[in-house]
Design an enzyme around this catalytic site. Structure first.
Site, short mmCIF file in Angstrom:
data_model
loop_
_atom_site.label_atom_id
_atom_site.label_comp_id
_atom_site.label_asym_id
_atom_site.label_seq_id
_atom_site.Cartn_x
_atom_site.Cartn_y
_atom_site.Cartn_z
N LYS A 22 27.80 34.34 47.00
CA LYS A 22 28.26 35.60 46.41
C LYS A 22 27.27 36.11 45.36
O LYS A 22 26.89 37.29 45.37
CB LYS A 22 29.64 35.39 45.77
CG LYS A 22 30.11 36.53 44.87
CD LYS A 22 31.43 36.17 44.22
CE LYS A 22 31.88 37.26 43.25
NZ LYS A 22 31.24 37.16 41.93
N ASN A 23 26.86 35.25 44.44
CA ASN A 23 26.02 35.72 43.33
C ASN A 23 24.62 36.10 43.79
O ASN A 23 23.97 36.93 43.16
CB ASN A 23 25.97 34.66 42.23
CG ASN A 23 27.31 34.52 41.50
OD1 ASN A 23 28.12 35.45 41.52
ND2 ASN A 23 27.55 33.38 40.90
N ARG A 97 31.73 43.90 38.80
CA ARG A 97 30.77 43.43 37.81
C ARG A 97 29.33 43.57 38.31
O ARG A 97 28.42 43.97 37.58
CB ARG A 97 31.06 41.95 37.50
CG ARG A 97 30.09 41.30 36.55
CD ARG A 97 30.31 41.75 35.13
NE ARG A 97 29.17 41.42 34.29
CZ ARG A 97 29.02 41.85 33.05
NH1 ARG A 97 29.92 42.62 32.52
NH2 ARG A 97 27.97 41.52 32.35
N ASP A 121 35.84 39.64 36.26
CA ASP A 121 36.71 38.60 35.72
C ASP A 121 37.04 38.83 34.25
O ASP A 121 36.21 39.29 33.48
CB ASP A 121 36.03 37.23 35.84
CG ASP A 121 35.96 36.74 37.27
OD1 ASP A 121 36.88 37.07 38.02
OD2 ASP A 121 35.00 36.04 37.61
N ASP A 320 30.27 28.23 36.50
CA ASP A 320 31.30 28.59 37.47
C ASP A 320 32.04 27.38 38.04
O ASP A 320 33.11 27.53 38.64
CB ASP A 320 30.69 29.40 38.63
CG ASP A 320 30.43 30.84 38.25
OD1 ASP A 320 30.84 31.23 37.14
OD2 ASP A 320 29.82 31.58 39.03
N MET A 342 29.65 29.29 27.68
CA MET A 342 29.28 30.68 27.90
C MET A 342 30.43 31.67 27.74
O MET A 342 30.24 32.78 27.24
CB MET A 342 28.64 30.84 29.28
CG MET A 342 27.27 30.20 29.37
SD MET A 342 26.48 30.44 30.98
CE MET A 342 26.21 32.20 30.99
#
Length: 435
Positions: A22-23, A97, A121, A320, A342
């Site tokens: 996904k990223n 995002r 998110d 994540d 983070m």
């Protein structure tokens, strides 16, 4: 609002193949705007966030053709820049995002890029300063409409420069790299992110004609070129999904094989799970996880002190996966501190795990101490709501290991990041129903 009903306490078995990353996809899809030529991308995950971005590109005028499952061609030879100022864009761009990474390519090729304040998110603050400070250093003028939460950058010409990023932001680095490849002269980016997904972006851009050196390090040098051409690109498997399936196998004492994981791009992930007592075997490019009949024991540090698992920029542990690890260690033998550096809201889902009987002390918004049950008592089924993608999957894993039938609401959050998750889990024996 969708719902999962999950009957827990069943062992799973078989093989599962991770989706495309996904990223990585969020970066790669934005990069198609850098060229008028055709770009073919394969192994694109069929998930809400990526489909939203593909729809945004289509509305921008990009010609998109689906060639097969996860395979698309993109041709940005007639981009509609007027769409960027439309109410539709201000509404649709806000819901994703990853839409922030449209700005770099648009600025580089067309001299202007706009974006509404992105959503995504609810896991804490995610600053955009790194992105825009990089564009300003390349020569762009920045403006911000506070009433509409609308950002913009414009430049007649971008000029290469030296910059030291204030944080090793993955999306920030990607955005600046995409702007710099078409800038005049040389750009040096120090404290650049160096995640495998960013390496993939740089390799793709180089195949398109960019001149990027230092790929894989935190010091990137980019010699600007006048134009880029078309290329073909295949996404890596999603490392967060791979980690999710490792956690699932451990919690349900299941024998699983995770196929085609691209071992060399997993970084710390296998070693962190091994420190938590999970047996992993490398079989070719697959991960084999045997049934953990006797559970799994957390290692202490050499001096006997309690292990801390913390996130860090690559090659450190990805943030994540900390939600998945936190759930998994609720049934471990031993104790561990989870330190989520983070994002200050990412551990707030532990109240649901406490309701299920987990032993967790939330020390502050960033740290939780978990005392494992060692399977001497199981988690108990409950009704819960998914707050974000990773917490949602973590709660799903907890429910699959729990005694009884659990209900998870707001599963759209899970669908944002995991492709057909209920079908794929049923294929390995999970009792999960989408209501």
């Amino acid at each position: 609002m969708g719902t999962f009903k999950i009957e827990g306490g069943h062992q799973l078995s078989g093989e599962i193949t991770p989706q495309g990353a996904k990223n990585e996809a969020l970066q790669i899809l934005c990069a198609v705007l850098l060229t008028p030529e055709e770009v073919t991308i394969t192994n694109i995950p069929d998930i809400i966030d990526i489909n939203k971005l593909i729809a945004l590109l289509k509305d921008l005028g990009v010609k998109i053709e689906k060639k097969g499952k996860g395979s698309y061609t993109f041709k940005a030879d007639n981009v509609n820049l007027d769409y960027l100022q439309s109410d539709d864009f201000k509404r649709d761009g806000r819901g994703l995002r990853g839409s922030i990474m449209l700005v770099g390519p648009l600025l580089a090729r067309f001299g202007k890029g706009y974006i509404p304040k992105p959503g995504g998110d609810k896991i804490g603050r995610r600053r955009l300063d790194t992105h825009f400070e990089g564009f300003i250093k390349l020569g762009a003028k920045f403006r911000y409409n506070k009433e509409e939460y609308f950002y913009g950058v414009e430049a007649e010409t971008l000029k290469g420069t030296y910059m030291l990023l204030d944080e090793a932001s993955v999306t920030g680095t990607a955005n600046i790299v995409m702007a710099a490849v078409l800038a005049e002269g040389e750009t040096t980016i120090y404290n650049a992110a160096c995640e495998p997904y960013l390496q993939q972006l740089c390799k793709m851009l180089n195949r398109m004609g960019a001149k990027i050196s230092g790929v894989g390090s935190n010091l990137l040098k980019i010699e600007g070129v006048k134009e880029l051409g078309g290329t073909e690109h295949r996404m890596l498997p999603d490392m967060i999904e791979i980690g999710s399936w490792i956690g699932l196998a451990a919690m349900t004492k299941s024998e699983l094989t995770i196929k085609d994981v691209s071992w060399d791009d997993l970084g710390q992930i296998p070693s962190v799970f091994r420190k938590l007592g999970i047996q992993l075997e490398r079989k070719g490019d697959d991960i084999y996880i045997p049934e953990h009949k006797d559970g799994y024991e957390i290692q202490n540090y050499i001096d006997g002190s309690i292990l801390t698992v913390a996130d860090a920029p690559w090659p450190g542990m990805t943030p994540d996966l900390l939600s998945i690890i936190l759930v998994m260690v609720t049934q471990a033998r031993g104790e561990v501190v989870i330190h989520q550096k983070m994002f200050e809201s990412r551990l707030f889902f532990v109240d649901k795990l406490l309701d299920m009987g987990a032993k967790i002390i939330l020390c502050d918004p960033h740290r939780a101490t978990v005392i494992g049950h060692d399977f001497k008592s199981t988690l108990k089924a409950t009704t819960m709501t998914s707050p974000d993608i990773r917490a949602g999957v973590s709660l799903l894993i907890a429910a699959l290991s729990a005694k009884g039938t659990s209900t998870i609401h707001n599963i759209e959050q899970i669908d944002r990041g995991y492709e057909n998750i209920d079908e794929r889990l049923r294929a390995i024996g999970a009792k999960i129903e989408r209501v």
